[in-house]
Every structure is written in C-alpha cells, then in structure tokens.
Design an enzyme around this catalytic site. Structure first.
Site, PDB file in Angstrom:
ATOM      1  N   ARG A  71       0.686  -1.095  -0.045  1.00 41.33           N
ATOM      2  CA  ARG A  71       0.135  -0.025  -0.067  1.00 41.33           C
ATOM      3  C   ARG A  71       0.910   1.276  -0.075  1.00 41.33           C
ATOM      4  NH1 ARG A  71      -4.254  -0.028   4.588  1.00 41.33           N
ATOM      5  NH2 ARG A  71      -4.836   1.708   3.489  1.00 41.33           N
ATOM      6  N   HIS A 143      -6.324   8.036  11.223  1.00 45.56           N
ATOM      7  CA  HIS A 143      -5.776   6.498  11.278  1.00 45.56           C
ATOM      8  C   HIS A 143      -4.591   6.527  11.248  1.00 45.56           C
ATOM      9  CE1 HIS A 143     -10.341   5.608  10.391  1.00 45.56           C
ATOM     10  NE2 HIS A 143     -10.196   6.049  11.442  1.00 45.56           N
ATOM     11  N   CYS A 175      13.908  -0.367  14.476  1.00 44.54           N
ATOM     12  CA  CYS A 175      13.912   0.904  15.248  1.00 44.54           C
ATOM     13  C   CYS A 175      15.361   1.649  14.885  1.00 44.54           C
ATOM     14  CB  CYS A 175      13.442   0.833  16.640  1.00 44.54           C
ATOM     15  SG  CYS A 175      13.529   2.274  17.706  1.00 44.54           S
ATOM     16  N   ALA A 258     -14.684  13.523  -6.326  1.00 45.60           N
ATOM     17  CA  ALA A 258     -14.048  14.742  -5.577  1.00 45.60           C
ATOM     18  C   ALA A 258     -13.293  15.588  -6.570  1.00 45.60           C
ATOM     19  CB  ALA A 258     -13.106  14.241  -4.431  1.00 45.60           C
TER      20      ALA A 258
HETATM   21  P1  OAD Z   1     -14.966   3.700   2.132  1.00 50.39           P
HETATM   22  O1  OAD Z   1     -14.318   2.796   1.145  1.00 50.39           O
HETATM   23  O2  OAD Z   1     -15.674   2.942   3.157  1.00 50.39           O
HETATM   24  O3  OAD Z   1     -15.601   4.645   1.394  1.00 50.39           O
HETATM   25  C1  OAD Z   1     -15.402   5.433   0.409  1.00 50.39           C
HETATM   26  C2  OAD Z   1     -16.455   6.366   0.151  1.00 50.39           C
HETATM   27  O4  OAD Z   1     -15.887   7.218  -1.080  1.00 50.39           O
HETATM   28  C3  OAD Z   1     -17.629   5.846  -0.532  1.00 50.39           C
HETATM   29  O5  OAD Z   1     -18.999   6.371   0.054  1.00 50.39           O
HETATM   30  C4  OAD Z   1     -17.695   6.243  -2.109  1.00 50.39           C
HETATM   31  O6  OAD Z   1     -18.996   6.069  -2.509  1.00 50.39           O
HETATM   32  C5  OAD Z   1     -17.123   7.180  -2.288  1.00 50.39           C
HETATM   33  N1  OAD Z   1     -16.203   7.478  -3.427  1.00 50.39           N
HETATM   34  C6  OAD Z   1     -15.827   6.591  -4.294  1.00 50.39           C
HETATM   35  N2  OAD Z   1     -15.401   7.312  -5.326  1.00 50.39           N
HETATM   36  C7  OAD Z   1     -15.129   8.587  -5.241  1.00 50.39           C
HETATM   37  C8  OAD Z   1     -14.796   9.697  -5.838  1.00 50.39           C
HETATM   38  N3  OAD Z   1     -14.248   9.729  -6.830  1.00 50.39           N
HETATM   39  N4  OAD Z   1     -15.102  10.944  -5.008  1.00 50.39           N
HETATM   40  C9  OAD Z   1     -15.562  10.989  -3.966  1.00 50.39           C
HETATM   41  N5  OAD Z   1     -16.107  10.077  -3.328  1.00 50.39           N
HETATM   42  C10 OAD Z   1     -15.959   8.709  -3.673  1.00 50.39           C
HETATM   43  O7  OAD Z   1     -13.679   4.451   2.637  1.00 50.39           O
HETATM   44  P2  OAD Z   1     -13.773   5.325   4.263  1.00 50.39           P
HETATM   45  O8  OAD Z   1     -15.014   5.982   4.459  1.00 50.39           O
HETATM   46  O9  OAD Z   1     -12.408   6.190   3.974  1.00 50.39           O
HETATM   47  O10 OAD Z   1      -9.765   2.587   8.461  1.00 50.39           O
HETATM   48  O11 OAD Z   1     -13.284   4.161   5.234  1.00 50.39           O
HETATM   49  C11 OAD Z   1     -13.296   4.614   6.445  1.00 50.39           C
HETATM   50  C12 OAD Z   1     -12.251   3.836   7.070  1.00 50.39           C
HETATM   51  O12 OAD Z   1     -12.685   2.325   6.774  1.00 50.39           O
HETATM   52  C13 OAD Z   1     -10.667   3.859   6.569  1.00 50.39           C
HETATM   53  O13 OAD Z   1      -9.944   4.943   7.282  1.00 50.39           O
HETATM   54  C14 OAD Z   1     -10.379   2.418   6.927  1.00 50.39           C
HETATM   55  C15 OAD Z   1     -11.402   1.493   6.737  1.00 50.39           C
HETATM   56  O14 OAD Z   1     -11.412   0.358   7.409  1.00 50.39           O
HETATM   57  C16 OAD Z   1      -8.851   1.881   8.867  1.00 50.39           C
HETATM   58  O15 OAD Z   1      -8.269   1.004   8.193  1.00 50.39           O
HETATM   59  C17 OAD Z   1      -8.607   1.865  10.481  1.00 50.39           C
END
Ligand code: OAD
Length: 267
Positions: A71, A143, A175, A258
């Site tokens: 990643r 995060h 480390c 976005a």
């Molecule tokens: P998600 O994968 O859950 O959601 C991504 C969002 O981005 C969805 O609502 C899509 O509809 C939207 N999306 C897709 N393409 C897009 C674009 N071009 N422009 C704008 N929006 C778009 O990701 P997060 O909400 O970030 O945590 O997930 C939250 C957390 O869940 C992450 O930080 C991660 C994950 O588990 C950890 O790893 C601790």
C-alpha cells in the site's frame, strides 16, 4: 454537475468562519487508489482481521508488513489530485480551515507541500508537521500514515519512506534507536485513535461547516465528527457519488467525484 447545489454549498462555505473538512478514501480514488468498501474495495479482496489488527501483527508481522509495504508503494506512485490541491489551497488562503482525514496515504500532506512551494510563507502551519501546542499533525490523520513507523518496544514514531523488504521477519525494518521491530504507524481495528480524534471533536463543536468528502461514513468515531458539527448548530456539505448515512443530515449533498466537484466548490 448540480449547479444549484454547488451554488448553495459555496454560499455556506463563504458564510462559515470555522470549517472542518473530513475526508475518506473516496477523495484519493481519483488519484487511482482503491477505496475500502467499493466494488474493487480493499476489504472485498483482503480480510481486515488478518491484516489490520494488533493480533494479526503479533501472529504474522511479515504478512502485515507485506500488505502495508504494498500500500505504501501504491500511495507513493500516486499524485494528489485536484481535490487534494483545492483543499490545500483553501487552507492556505483562508483562516479557520482544518483538514481531518481518515486516509493513511499521505496525499493531503503532499498536496500541502506542493501548495507550500507555491506560497512559501502563507502555507506555514498547514503543512504536515507537529503542532507545537497540541502535538497534533496537520492535516489531522486520524488513522495514521503509511509513511510513518512506530517502534514496538520504545514507542518512538518517525517518518519512514523506504521500500519494505518483507521477504522474511529478519529483513523487516527495525527501530533506529533500539533496533526492535517497527510497526506501521497506523491505527488498527481495536486500537484507540489517540489525540487527533479529541482535537477533531473539540473543533467540531466550534465548526460552522463540515465539508465531508469521499467517506462512506460508517466507521466510528470518525463519522461522528460530522454529526457533532450538525448537533452543535453547524451545517454539513457532502461530496460523494453515492448517498451515505450523513446524506439525510446534510444541507447539501453533491453527487460526483471529488476531483471534479471539490475544485468547483472551493475555488
Ligand atoms: P470507504 O471505502 O468505506 O468509502 C469510500 C467512499 O468514497 C464511498 O462512500 C464512495 O461512494 C466514495 N467515493 C468513491 N469514489 C469517489 C470519488 N471519486 N470521489 C468522492 N467519493 C468517492 O472508505 P472510508 O470511508 O474512508 O480504516 O473508510 C473509513 C475507514 O474504513 C478507513 O479509514 C479504513 C477503513 O477500514 C482503517 O483502516 C482503520
């Protein structure tokens, strides 16, 4: 694009004193990075329990580092897109803008660095660095970050951008101070979020507007930041191609990517 929605959102933005920008993986989708829950989302192809928990790391640190190394490489090969850059410019041009991200890809930081190079003095304080008063990193990375590490023994945290050799446990990074095994400076499932979330919640109490970009808003406590803004009397503007649990609370929901929508909103 929804011209009226953009106009309404611009009006809210221009009237707001304090603005909290909350971003998720969707903002980086336009840079080419996978989200977590979409059709090709990371959690469709990988099991979080095997890769993103302290137990997984204790069980198989090589496997966990392999995944984070992959990643890290993916994020390093991407560029901040027009949305990251527009937000970074907004933060430089106006007071009262705070970017809070769930993303670990470092793209807000790189956008801030690019914008800082354009405005060498004005950008000070909006570049990722440790804030003297709060110890928080700006933008607030709830995060963690793929390009930072934390020592499993002495706890030291620092920036680390080198490729990860996950060929065996012996080649994993160690480390610089005590030579113990390092881990990614990422908040894994089941771990506390640290002070960044406390700072974000206290700012949410004061914010006039929460601009939510590219998050499914299903992971807590991050998703509650927008709810707190709303409960404290502020408004929510959402940018997302899909509806989310925040849509019904939002004053304006802009459906679109976005990189297309955010610049038209904040420029
Ligand atoms: P998600 O994968 O859950 O959601 C991504 C969002 O981005 C969805 O609502 C899509 O509809 C939207 N999306 C897709 N393409 C897009 C674009 N071009 N422009 C704008 N929006 C778009 O990701 P997060 O909400 O970030 O945590 O997930 C939250 C957390 O869940 C992450 O930080 C991660 C994950 O588990 C950890 O790893 C601790």
């Amino acid at each position: 694009m929804d011209a009226q929605g953009i106009e309404n959102a611009r009006e809210l933005l221009s009237r707001a004193g304090a603005v909290l920008v909350l971003t998720g993986a969707g903002i980086s989708a336009d840079s080419g990075l996978a989200t977590f829950r979409g059709a090709d989302g990371l959690w469709r192809n990988y099991r979080a329990q095997e890769l993103a928990t302290p137990e997984a790391f204790a069980e198989d640190p090589r496997l966990v580092w392999e995944w984070y190394g992959m990643r890290r490489e993916a994020a390093a090969s991407c560029e901040p897109n027009a949305a990251h850059l527009a937000l970074a410019r907004l933060a430089v041009e106006r007071n009262g803008i705070t970017i809070v991200t769930q993303n670990v890809d470092g793209l807000h930081t790189r956008a801030a660095e690019q914008v800082a190079a354009e405005h060498p003095t004005a950008a000070e304080g909006q570049i990722a660095s440790t804030d003297g008063d709060t110890g928080a990193r700006l933008p607030l990375e709830l995060h963690g970050c793929l390009f930072r590490v934390r020592c499993t023994q002495c706890g030291e945290r620092y920036g680390h951008r080198e490729p990860i050799d996950s060929g065996s446990v012996a080649t994993l990074p160690t480390c610089r101070s005590c030579s113990s095994m390092l881990r990614p400076d990422i908040v894994w499932f089941g771990e506390p979020l640290g002070e960044a979330i406390e700072i974000a919640f206290s700012m949410a109490q004061e914010a006039d507007l929460c601009l939510v970009v590219g998050t499914s808003a299903v992971v807590q406590p991050a998703a509650s930041i927008a709810t707190v803004v709303r409960q404290a009397g502020g408004s929510i503007v959402e940018v997302n191609p899909e509806p989310t649990p925040l849509t019904s609370l939002a004053a304006v929901s802009l459906r679109g990517g976005a990189a297309e929508v955010v610049p038209s909103l904040v420029s």
